[in-house]
Design a protein around this motif. Structure first.
Motif, mmCIF file in Angstrom:
data_model
loop_
_atom_site.group_PDB
_atom_site.id
_atom_site.type_symbol
_atom_site.label_atom_id
_atom_site.label_comp_id
_atom_site.label_asym_id
_atom_site.label_seq_id
_atom_site.Cartn_x
_atom_site.Cartn_y
_atom_site.Cartn_z
ATOM 1 N N PRO A 3 -4.384 -0.066 3.883
ATOM 2 C CA PRO A 3 -5.356 -1.005 4.460
ATOM 3 C C PRO A 3 -4.677 -1.970 5.427
ATOM 4 O O PRO A 3 -3.457 -2.166 5.392
ATOM 5 C CB PRO A 3 -5.909 -1.750 3.243
ATOM 6 C CG PRO A 3 -4.905 -1.570 2.168
ATOM 7 C CD PRO A 3 -4.205 -0.278 2.456
ATOM 8 N N ALA A 4 -5.478 -2.561 6.285
ATOM 9 C CA ALA A 4 -4.963 -3.533 7.260
ATOM 10 C C ALA A 4 -4.197 -4.639 6.544
ATOM 11 O O ALA A 4 -4.637 -5.144 5.515
ATOM 12 C CB ALA A 4 -6.121 -4.128 8.058
ATOM 13 N N GLY A 5 -3.048 -4.980 7.057
ATOM 14 C CA GLY A 5 -2.243 -6.057 6.505
ATOM 15 C C GLY A 5 -1.252 -5.627 5.437
ATOM 16 O O GLY A 5 -0.361 -6.389 5.061
ATOM 17 N N PHE A 6 -1.389 -4.400 4.914
ATOM 18 C CA PHE A 6 -0.523 -3.958 3.819
ATOM 19 C C PHE A 6 0.929 -3.786 4.268
ATOM 20 O O PHE A 6 1.852 -4.190 3.557
ATOM 21 C CB PHE A 6 -1.059 -2.662 3.203
ATOM 22 C CG PHE A 6 -0.498 -2.356 1.852
ATOM 23 C CD1 PHE A 6 -0.969 -3.028 0.737
ATOM 24 C CD2 PHE A 6 0.492 -1.420 1.693
ATOM 25 C CE1 PHE A 6 -0.450 -2.761 -0.522
ATOM 26 C CE2 PHE A 6 1.025 -1.144 0.445
ATOM 27 C CZ PHE A 6 0.543 -1.822 -0.670
ATOM 28 N N ALA A 7 1.139 -3.201 5.450
ATOM 29 C CA ALA A 7 2.508 -3.036 5.963
ATOM 30 C C ALA A 7 3.159 -4.397 6.201
ATOM 31 O O ALA A 7 4.355 -4.574 5.931
ATOM 32 C CB ALA A 7 2.499 -2.207 7.245
ATOM 33 N N GLU A 8 2.373 -5.361 6.671
ATOM 34 C CA GLU A 8 2.902 -6.706 6.900
ATOM 35 C C GLU A 8 3.260 -7.382 5.574
ATOM 36 O O GLU A 8 4.255 -8.095 5.480
ATOM 37 C CB GLU A 8 1.903 -7.561 7.679
ATOM 38 C CG GLU A 8 1.717 -7.129 9.127
ATOM 39 C CD GLU A 8 0.831 -5.888 9.294
ATOM 40 O OE1 GLU A 8 0.124 -5.485 8.330
ATOM 41 O OE2 GLU A 8 0.866 -5.307 10.385
ATOM 42 N N LEU A 9 2.444 -7.146 4.537
ATOM 43 C CA LEU A 9 2.742 -7.690 3.213
ATOM 44 C C LEU A 9 4.058 -7.112 2.700
ATOM 45 O O LEU A 9 4.905 -7.835 2.184
ATOM 46 C CB LEU A 9 1.608 -7.382 2.229
ATOM 47 C CG LEU A 9 1.867 -7.799 0.778
ATOM 48 C CD1 LEU A 9 1.942 -9.321 0.663
ATOM 49 C CD2 LEU A 9 0.782 -7.233 -0.133
#
Length: 170
Positions: free
Chosen positions: A117-123
């Motif tokens: 989901p969007a934002g998961f790689a950044e997390l």
């Protein structure tokens, strides 16, 4: 009773994950698997794990604030645990998972999509950013490479199998 979980997400050393939690005011895991609290379901209710452990709840809230992707509500933290074995040194942060009690057929594309989901790689990047220089080698094992170093696979959506014993859900 044991639980086998097949999940999509990423692997992180517990020391790094706990440092991330502490810096955000969340009690660290200390390597203990979370206990997932379930609501009492009434006939016709959907089992959506609406009440979760505080570690997973914090990550879900962080993802929801960063992106309006409803799949972020599936985020769970898993820490492998087997009785009579040493405590795990790694945890798994998942965005999709299936739990297997005895046997089950899995629709991998439907139940375990390879797109996070969007934002998961950044997390993932934010959590792994809490690694010290000395811990950098821990991040070089298979399934731990920083984004861009794993050829052909998204390091935020790797496929893992995790086994836990006892007290996984109350």
């Amino acid at each position: 009773m044991g639980l086998t979980t097949i999940l999509r997400g990423f692997k992180v050393p517990i020391t790094i994950l706990d440092r991330f939690y502490e810096s955000n005011g969340v009690t660290p895991t200390f390597g203990y698997p979370p206990t997932y609290n379930r609501v009492l379901l009434l006939p016709g209710d959907v089992d959506d794990f609406s009440i979760q452990d505080p570690h997973s709840a914090f990550l879900r809230a962080k993802l929801t604030a960063a992106a309006a992707d409803t799949r972020s509500q599936n985020t769970l933290v898993f820490i492998p645990n087997r009785q009579s074995m040493a405590m795990s040194t790694h945890a798994y942060v998942s965005y999709a998972y299936v739990m297997v009690f005895a046997q089950r057929q899995i629709d991998v594309a439907g139940e375990l999509p390879d797109k996070a989901p969007a934002g998961f790689a950044e997390l993932r990047k934010e959590i792994l950013g809490f690694a010290t220089e000395e811990e950098a080698e821990l991040l070089r094992v298979a399934g731990m490479q920083p984004a861009g170093e794993t050829e052909g696979q998204d390091p935020a959506s790797m496929l893992f199998i995790v086994v836990t014993d006892e007290h996984w859900m109350v």
